[in-house]
Design an enzyme around this catalytic site. Sequence first.
Site, PDB file in Angstrom:
ATOM      1  N   GLU A  33       0.833  -1.209   0.000  1.00  0.00           N
ATOM      2  CA  GLU A  33       0.000   0.000   0.000  1.00  0.00           C
ATOM      3  C   GLU A  33       0.869   1.261   0.000  1.00  0.00           C
ATOM      4  O   GLU A  33       0.570   2.238  -0.690  1.00  0.00           O
ATOM      5  CB  GLU A  33      -0.912   0.005   1.234  1.00  0.00           C
ATOM      6  CG  GLU A  33      -2.028  -1.037   1.186  1.00  0.00           C
ATOM      7  CD  GLU A  33      -2.785  -1.094   2.501  1.00  0.00           C
ATOM      8  OE1 GLU A  33      -3.980  -0.738   2.508  1.00  0.00           O
ATOM      9  OE2 GLU A  33      -2.160  -1.463   3.536  1.00  0.00           O
ATOM     10  N   SER A  80      34.348  16.481  21.065  1.00  0.00           N
ATOM     11  CA  SER A  80      34.469  15.058  21.384  1.00  0.00           C
ATOM     12  C   SER A  80      34.249  14.906  22.887  1.00  0.00           C
ATOM     13  O   SER A  80      34.245  15.890  23.623  1.00  0.00           O
ATOM     14  CB  SER A  80      35.848  14.531  20.987  1.00  0.00           C
ATOM     15  OG  SER A  80      36.864  15.287  21.619  1.00  0.00           O
ATOM     16  N   LEU A  81      34.083  13.676  23.345  1.00  0.00           N
ATOM     17  CA  LEU A  81      33.822  13.425  24.760  1.00  0.00           C
ATOM     18  C   LEU A  81      35.052  12.876  25.471  1.00  0.00           C
ATOM     19  O   LEU A  81      35.811  12.098  24.896  1.00  0.00           O
ATOM     20  CB  LEU A  81      32.669  12.420  24.920  1.00  0.00           C
ATOM     21  CG  LEU A  81      31.268  12.903  24.537  1.00  0.00           C
ATOM     22  CD1 LEU A  81      30.285  11.747  24.613  1.00  0.00           C
ATOM     23  CD2 LEU A  81      30.808  14.032  25.439  1.00  0.00           C
ATOM     24  N   GLU A 111      22.714   7.879  28.477  1.00  0.00           N
ATOM     25  CA  GLU A 111      22.364   7.440  27.130  1.00  0.00           C
ATOM     26  C   GLU A 111      23.369   6.389  26.677  1.00  0.00           C
ATOM     27  O   GLU A 111      24.532   6.424  27.093  1.00  0.00           O
ATOM     28  CB  GLU A 111      22.404   8.606  26.141  1.00  0.00           C
ATOM     29  CG  GLU A 111      21.496   9.755  26.495  1.00  0.00           C
ATOM     30  CD  GLU A 111      21.793  11.010  25.680  1.00  0.00           C
ATOM     31  OE1 GLU A 111      21.155  12.030  25.960  1.00  0.00           O
ATOM     32  OE2 GLU A 111      22.662  10.960  24.788  1.00  0.00           O
ATOM     33  N   LYS A 113      26.013   4.838  24.195  1.00  0.00           N
ATOM     34  CA  LYS A 113      26.963   5.426  23.250  1.00  0.00           C
ATOM     35  C   LYS A 113      26.933   4.584  21.980  1.00  0.00           C
ATOM     36  O   LYS A 113      27.394   3.457  21.958  1.00  0.00           O
ATOM     37  CB  LYS A 113      28.372   5.450  23.848  1.00  0.00           C
ATOM     38  CG  LYS A 113      29.390   6.185  22.998  1.00  0.00           C
ATOM     39  CD  LYS A 113      30.723   6.298  23.730  1.00  0.00           C
ATOM     40  CE  LYS A 113      31.710   7.079  22.906  1.00  0.00           C
ATOM     41  NZ  LYS A 113      32.034   6.421  21.639  1.00  0.00           N
ATOM     42  N   ASP A 115      27.727   3.250  18.275  1.00  0.00           N
ATOM     43  CA  ASP A 115      28.964   3.078  17.520  1.00  0.00           C
ATOM     44  C   ASP A 115      28.672   3.268  16.039  1.00  0.00           C
ATOM     45  O   ASP A 115      28.362   2.331  15.316  1.00  0.00           O
ATOM     46  CB  ASP A 115      29.542   1.686  17.789  1.00  0.00           C
ATOM     47  CG  ASP A 115      31.022   1.621  17.457  1.00  0.00           C
ATOM     48  OD1 ASP A 115      31.634   2.681  17.296  1.00  0.00           O
ATOM     49  OD2 ASP A 115      31.555   0.505  17.359  1.00  0.00           O
ATOM     50  N   GLU A 170      23.916   9.903  15.502  1.00  0.00           N
ATOM     51  CA  GLU A 170      24.844   8.900  14.985  1.00  0.00           C
ATOM     52  C   GLU A 170      24.158   8.113  13.875  1.00  0.00           C
ATOM     53  O   GLU A 170      23.017   7.650  14.032  1.00  0.00           O
ATOM     54  CB  GLU A 170      25.229   7.940  16.122  1.00  0.00           C
ATOM     55  CG  GLU A 170      26.607   7.380  16.010  1.00  0.00           C
ATOM     56  CD  GLU A 170      27.694   8.347  16.481  1.00  0.00           C
ATOM     57  OE1 GLU A 170      28.868   7.987  16.333  1.00  0.00           O
ATOM     58  OE2 GLU A 170      27.382   9.440  16.979  1.00  0.00           O
ATOM     59  N   TYR A 222      20.450  12.517  19.539  1.00  0.00           N
ATOM     60  CA  TYR A 222      20.605  12.605  20.994  1.00  0.00           C
ATOM     61  C   TYR A 222      20.902  13.997  21.538  1.00  0.00           C
ATOM     62  O   TYR A 222      21.082  14.153  22.742  1.00  0.00           O
ATOM     63  CB  TYR A 222      21.719  11.643  21.458  1.00  0.00           C
ATOM     64  CG  TYR A 222      23.016  11.755  20.690  1.00  0.00           C
ATOM     65  CD1 TYR A 222      23.843  12.851  20.828  1.00  0.00           C
ATOM     66  CD2 TYR A 222      23.408  10.739  19.821  1.00  0.00           C
ATOM     67  CE1 TYR A 222      25.034  12.948  20.119  1.00  0.00           C
ATOM     68  CE2 TYR A 222      24.587  10.824  19.108  1.00  0.00           C
ATOM     69  CZ  TYR A 222      25.401  11.937  19.266  1.00  0.00           C
ATOM     70  OH  TYR A 222      26.586  12.035  18.566  1.00  0.00           O
ATOM     71  N   LYS A 309      33.315   3.891  28.902  1.00  0.00           N
ATOM     72  CA  LYS A 309      33.538   2.834  27.910  1.00  0.00           C
ATOM     73  C   LYS A 309      33.473   1.470  28.591  1.00  0.00           C
ATOM     74  O   LYS A 309      34.125   1.244  29.622  1.00  0.00           O
ATOM     75  CB  LYS A 309      34.903   3.016  27.234  1.00  0.00           C
ATOM     76  CG  LYS A 309      35.094   4.375  26.562  1.00  0.00           C
ATOM     77  CD  LYS A 309      34.098   4.642  25.469  1.00  0.00           C
ATOM     78  CE  LYS A 309      34.356   3.884  24.208  1.00  0.00           C
ATOM     79  NZ  LYS A 309      35.439   4.426  23.400  1.00  0.00           N
ATOM     80  N   CYS A 403      68.302   4.831  13.741  1.00  0.00           N
ATOM     81  CA  CYS A 403      67.077   5.027  12.959  1.00  0.00           C
ATOM     82  C   CYS A 403      66.957   3.914  11.913  1.00  0.00           C
ATOM     83  O   CYS A 403      67.901   3.679  11.152  1.00  0.00           O
ATOM     84  CB  CYS A 403      67.095   6.392  12.282  1.00  0.00           C
ATOM     85  SG  CYS A 403      65.671   6.659  11.183  1.00  0.00           S
ATOM     86  N   CYS A 406      67.291   5.836   8.216  1.00  0.00           N
ATOM     87  CA  CYS A 406      68.479   6.550   7.722  1.00  0.00           C
ATOM     88  C   CYS A 406      69.755   6.194   8.475  1.00  0.00           C
ATOM     89  O   CYS A 406      70.837   6.677   8.129  1.00  0.00           O
ATOM     90  CB  CYS A 406      68.242   8.063   7.789  1.00  0.00           C
ATOM     91  SG  CYS A 406      68.122   8.729   9.468  1.00  0.00           S
ATOM     92  N   CYS A 421      64.721  10.388  15.986  1.00  0.00           N
ATOM     93  CA  CYS A 421      65.785  10.484  14.989  1.00  0.00           C
ATOM     94  C   CYS A 421      66.028  11.974  14.747  1.00  0.00           C
ATOM     95  O   CYS A 421      65.111  12.685  14.317  1.00  0.00           O
ATOM     96  CB  CYS A 421      65.370   9.806  13.685  1.00  0.00           C
ATOM     97  SG  CYS A 421      66.524  10.159  12.329  1.00  0.00           S
ATOM     98  N   CYS A 427      66.056  12.425   6.755  1.00  0.00           N
ATOM     99  CA  CYS A 427      65.409  11.138   7.037  1.00  0.00           C
ATOM    100  C   CYS A 427      64.108  11.059   6.221  1.00  0.00           C
ATOM    101  O   CYS A 427      63.182  11.849   6.448  1.00  0.00           O
ATOM    102  CB  CYS A 427      65.109  11.021   8.527  1.00  0.00           C
ATOM    103  SG  CYS A 427      64.409   9.422   9.003  1.00  0.00           S
TER     104      CYS A 427
END
Length: 666
Positions: A33, A80-81, A111, A113, A115, A170, A222, A309, A403, A406, A421, A427
Amino acid sequence: MDISTEIVSLRNELNQHNYNYYVLDNPTISDFEFDQKLKKLQELEEKHPEFFDENSPTQRVGGSITKNFNTVVHENRMFSLENSYSQEDLIDWEKRIQKVLGNVAVEYVCELKYDGASISITYENGKLVRAVTRGDGFQGDDVTNNIKTIKSVPLQLKGNYPPKFDIRGEIILTLAGFEKMNMELVDIGETPYSNPRNTASGSLKLQNSAEVAKRPLECLLYNIVGANNYFNTHANSLEAARSFGFKVPNQSKLVKSLDEVFQFINYWDTHRHDLPYETDGVVIKVNDLFQQEELGNTAKNPRWAIAYKFKAEQVSTVLESISYQVGRTGAITPVANLKPVQLAGTIVKRASLHNADQIEKLDVRVGDSVFVEKGGEIIPKIIGVDFTGRSADSVKTEYIADCPECGTVLVRKPGEAQHYCPNFYECPPQIIGRIEHFISRKAMDIDGLGGETVTLLYKNGLVSNYADLYELKKEQVLPLERMAEKSADNLMKSIEQSKEIAFERVLFALGIRFVGETVAKKLAKHYKNIDALMQADYSELINVDEIGDKIALSIRSFFKDEGNLQLINRLKDYGLQFAVEAKESTQVSNKFEGMTMVVSGKFETFSRDEIKQKIEDYGGKNGSSITGKTSVVVAGADMGPAKLEKATKLGIPIWTEDDFINQLNN
């Protein structure tokens, strides 16, 4: 019913059915429909193009082609958090909050998080006008055409919405949708995608929006930004967003204490696996929007929010070898080459070993069985060794002395963890790395040049520093591998266009150690041009907002180097921007000239933003926090006790709102 009314009625009906199906998960008509009604609307719109509407449900099928995604500056920065990994981290965070706000009740919103890929969507008068990726937080890519194909994103809002605002969220792929996409790829013999997050993020940059429309993407929202006058709390704003037609996950919860936060975390640490999409933690936000404003932000993160996290997944595998990478600053990073292993949705073959101290601390050796996890579920790292399985003839790891690129003897400065180095000009990885940094998106944004092409240019003797880019000729780059006529033309055009890049980004592109994007902006705003910055001595530099001892010494060292000065002079000759572009000033007086003022608390006559604008209009500068450089604090009601105590201790004058108005009027 006339044609216009019929078309509008059909659009409204289809929008409601989209909302029922994709947001409420409660369809009220069959797919058949719905398709019939959509087909009827398409026919009417084709016959009557005068009633075209870019936000019609028929436009969700995509079809527009975007060759280049325009860069758009975020009107409100996307921060950012800060991450936390334990209850102790969250307790410390709450103590920092209480120090600023004092002994007041603080509610939190918890809330999940999500991904996925962060997005900021702008609505004006209820219509979707723009969707921009997070990018570097200051600016991102305009992916409006692709976002419009996602059915859970409303094109037209319902209810009593603010006239203009941004909503953040997100873009995700459900686990079922991701599995279905991979099964279809396997059926036709193609390689399946690695994980839902990367696939969702990559979908936003597909050039054909019709292809995006085929993918089962969802948008979980959010945070409303730029409409604080409409809401008192974050929880209220989420409820309002739901009523406007947004898909706001109902797992979010308003809680009264940190103990309730811990209960929320513990519940979802177990039950997250029952969700239809991936989540790697919990975001905790201060609920009261005034308290959020009072807490403010650091250079990178809001102080009023933090991410917890979940414990990272761990696996065991074998360390097959250790290699050493040379960065653009000369820093040496040891890398563990592992027997490939599945970890948190991806195949892991390498992991960072950080530095010599970490190798010594872990006593990690080639041939060991090691435990690997993703730090914050992003960067793989070795966290331990299974000593029970170690071979009797294993050899202790000796950190390299020279190094690997080099052969120069490495140095390690007192107090620093990494080896370096010192062969700055010869280098190869340092030379290539500095050029790659210079052309990167956040710096000079030169399209058509990637790491491989830069390496080819260097190995073919065409460039040995970033200034050489501006002497390249089309006939020089055409013979390079995978460089066709059109690619060469685009590269030449992009190099030429980079001459218009603003001074703050040119300054960042130079690659001065410790001078990142934020510091480059501060320096550009303060000194206005490169010559003034080059002449600034150490004592002047450390008086600039957020410039400390380490950064000041690095800047002085960079501009003392004759080679760096030669490069800058060449770049000047090529026409790069080494001064801040003069903008029309709103300044009406110099009454507050030379003064740094901090605004805190609630006000009656003016809003906080209006006071900040007045400060700039009258020649002053707004400070983010109270320091010894603060001239005056403009204090409203409910000013945080920690700020009041600090201002008093430093002897900084405190003006009430009436004091401030009197100063303006005198």
